[in-house]
Design an enzyme around this catalytic site. Structure first.
Site, PDB file in Angstrom:
ATOM      1  N   ASP A  30       0.851  -1.198   0.000  1.00 25.96           N
ATOM      2  CA  ASP A  30       0.000   0.000   0.000  1.00 25.96           C
ATOM      3  C   ASP A  30       0.886   1.247   0.000  1.00 25.96           C
ATOM      4  O   ASP A  30       1.875   1.313   0.736  1.00 25.96           O
ATOM      5  CB  ASP A  30      -0.897  -0.027   1.252  1.00 25.96           C
ATOM      6  N   ASN A  86     -12.932  -3.163   3.044  1.00 24.52           N
ATOM      7  CA  ASN A  86     -13.983  -2.140   3.089  1.00 24.52           C
ATOM      8  C   ASN A  86     -14.903  -2.247   1.872  1.00 24.52           C
ATOM      9  O   ASN A  86     -14.425  -2.422   0.747  1.00 24.52           O
ATOM     10  CB  ASN A  86     -13.345  -0.747   3.116  1.00 24.52           C
ATOM     11  N   GLN A  93     -14.392   2.677   1.961  1.00 22.43           N
ATOM     12  CA  GLN A  93     -13.800   2.272   0.683  1.00 22.43           C
ATOM     13  C   GLN A  93     -13.542   3.509  -0.162  1.00 22.43           C
ATOM     14  O   GLN A  93     -14.434   4.356  -0.334  1.00 22.43           O
ATOM     15  CB  GLN A  93     -14.733   1.306  -0.068  1.00 22.43           C
ATOM     16  N   HIS A  99     -10.441  -5.137  -2.778  1.00 22.41           N
ATOM     17  CA  HIS A  99      -9.088  -5.382  -2.256  1.00 22.41           C
ATOM     18  C   HIS A  99      -9.184  -5.744  -0.786  1.00 22.41           C
ATOM     19  O   HIS A  99     -10.095  -5.320  -0.082  1.00 22.41           O
ATOM     20  CB  HIS A  99      -8.169  -4.172  -2.457  1.00 22.41           C
ATOM     21  N   HIS A 101      -6.984  -5.552   2.724  1.00 20.03           N
ATOM     22  CA  HIS A 101      -5.824  -4.970   3.398  1.00 20.03           C
ATOM     23  C   HIS A 101      -5.218  -6.012   4.339  1.00 20.03           C
ATOM     24  O   HIS A 101      -5.942  -6.604   5.145  1.00 20.03           O
ATOM     25  CB  HIS A 101      -6.253  -3.784   4.276  1.00 20.03           C
TER      26      HIS A 101
HETATM   27  P1  AMP Z   1      -9.810   1.538   0.762  1.00 18.62           P
HETATM   28  O1  AMP Z   1      -9.936   2.815   1.551  1.00 18.62           O
HETATM   29  O2  AMP Z   1     -10.172   0.306   1.534  1.00 18.62           O
HETATM   30  O3  AMP Z   1     -10.523   1.628  -0.563  1.00 18.62           O
HETATM   31  O4  AMP Z   1      -8.271   1.370   0.497  1.00 18.62           O
HETATM   32  C1  AMP Z   1      -7.599   1.936  -0.577  1.00 18.62           C
HETATM   33  C2  AMP Z   1      -6.141   1.794  -0.274  1.00 18.62           C
HETATM   34  O5  AMP Z   1      -5.436   1.876  -1.490  1.00 18.62           O
HETATM   35  C3  AMP Z   1      -5.562   2.874   0.650  1.00 18.62           C
HETATM   36  O6  AMP Z   1      -4.949   2.236   1.768  1.00 18.62           O
HETATM   37  C4  AMP Z   1      -4.554   3.592  -0.233  1.00 18.62           C
HETATM   38  O7  AMP Z   1      -3.406   3.985   0.488  1.00 18.62           O
HETATM   39  C5  AMP Z   1      -4.242   2.541  -1.269  1.00 18.62           C
HETATM   40  N1  AMP Z   1      -3.823   3.035  -2.565  1.00 18.62           N
HETATM   41  C6  AMP Z   1      -4.457   3.955  -3.337  1.00 18.62           C
HETATM   42  N2  AMP Z   1      -3.808   4.104  -4.506  1.00 18.62           N
HETATM   43  C7  AMP Z   1      -2.749   3.270  -4.486  1.00 18.62           C
HETATM   44  C8  AMP Z   1      -1.701   2.967  -5.395  1.00 18.62           C
HETATM   45  N3  AMP Z   1      -1.608   3.569  -6.576  1.00 18.62           N
HETATM   46  N4  AMP Z   1      -0.787   2.040  -5.029  1.00 18.62           N
HETATM   47  C9  AMP Z   1      -0.863   1.428  -3.833  1.00 18.62           C
HETATM   48  N5  AMP Z   1      -1.837   1.660  -2.924  1.00 18.62           N
HETATM   49  C10 AMP Z   1      -2.762   2.579  -3.240  1.00 18.62           C
END
Ligand code: AMP
Ligand code: ZN
Length: 134
Positions: A30, A86, A93, A99, A101
């Site tokens: 992440d 999420n 989300q 995805h 975590h």
């Molecule tokens: P969510 O809030 O559950 O949708 O999680 C999205 C996650 O994606 C967050 O923890 C972000 O830090 C991560 N994220 C967003 N864009 C990228 C990216 N380009 N590469 C890696 N992680 C990302």
């Protein structure tokens, strides 16, 4: 989904720090980690959330999560981990491609994933059971 960033990352169109890849999944670090080693499991096929994810991939994602938290624990020496997933904006989300975590936890890390416990009253319990019990 042509404009989905996680489709592009999962399928290698956008480079990522990849911990694991197979025909159906990519596991990446992440970019905004909650803790050292925070990783994301991404299916290569687009599904906005767990409800859209085919059962077979949902099952494989959980098995892959087990494998990866084992690797992370061995490699980074974390003391535990949270598996968080999420669904929906209200649930936090922000990227609408399923995805999971994998969040390594270290004693005293101060990572906050908690909530304030409420109370389950009898009336509410019965109402929920009548509406939801499968
Ligand atoms: P969510 O809030 O559950 O949708 O999680 C999205 C996650 O994606 C967050 O923890 C972000 O830090 C991560 N994220 C967003 N864009 C990228 C990216 N380009 N590469 C890696 N992680 C990302
Ligand atoms: Zn996608």
């Amino acid at each position: 989904m042509s404009d989905c960033i996680f489709c592009k990352i999962a399928n290698g169109e956008i480079p990522s720090a990849t911990l694991y890849e197979d025909a159906e999944f990519r596991v990446i670090l992440d970019l905004g980690p909650a803790s050292r080693g925070h990783a994301l499991i991404l299916p290569k096929a687009h599904a906005a959330n767990i409800c859209e994810l085919p059962d077979e991939l949902a099952a494989k994602a959980m098995v892959l999560a087990k494998k990866m938290v084992g690797r992370i624990t061995e490699g980074l020496g974390c003391d535990g981990f949270n598996i968080v997933q999420n669904n929906g904006e209200v649930a936090g989300q922000t990227v609408f491609h399923f995805h999971m975590h994998l969040i390594p936890r270290y004693k005293g890390d101060g990572v906050g994933l908690g909530w304030t416990p409420g109370e389950l009253g009898d009336k509410e319990k019965e109402e929920i059971l009548s509406k939801v019990k499968a």
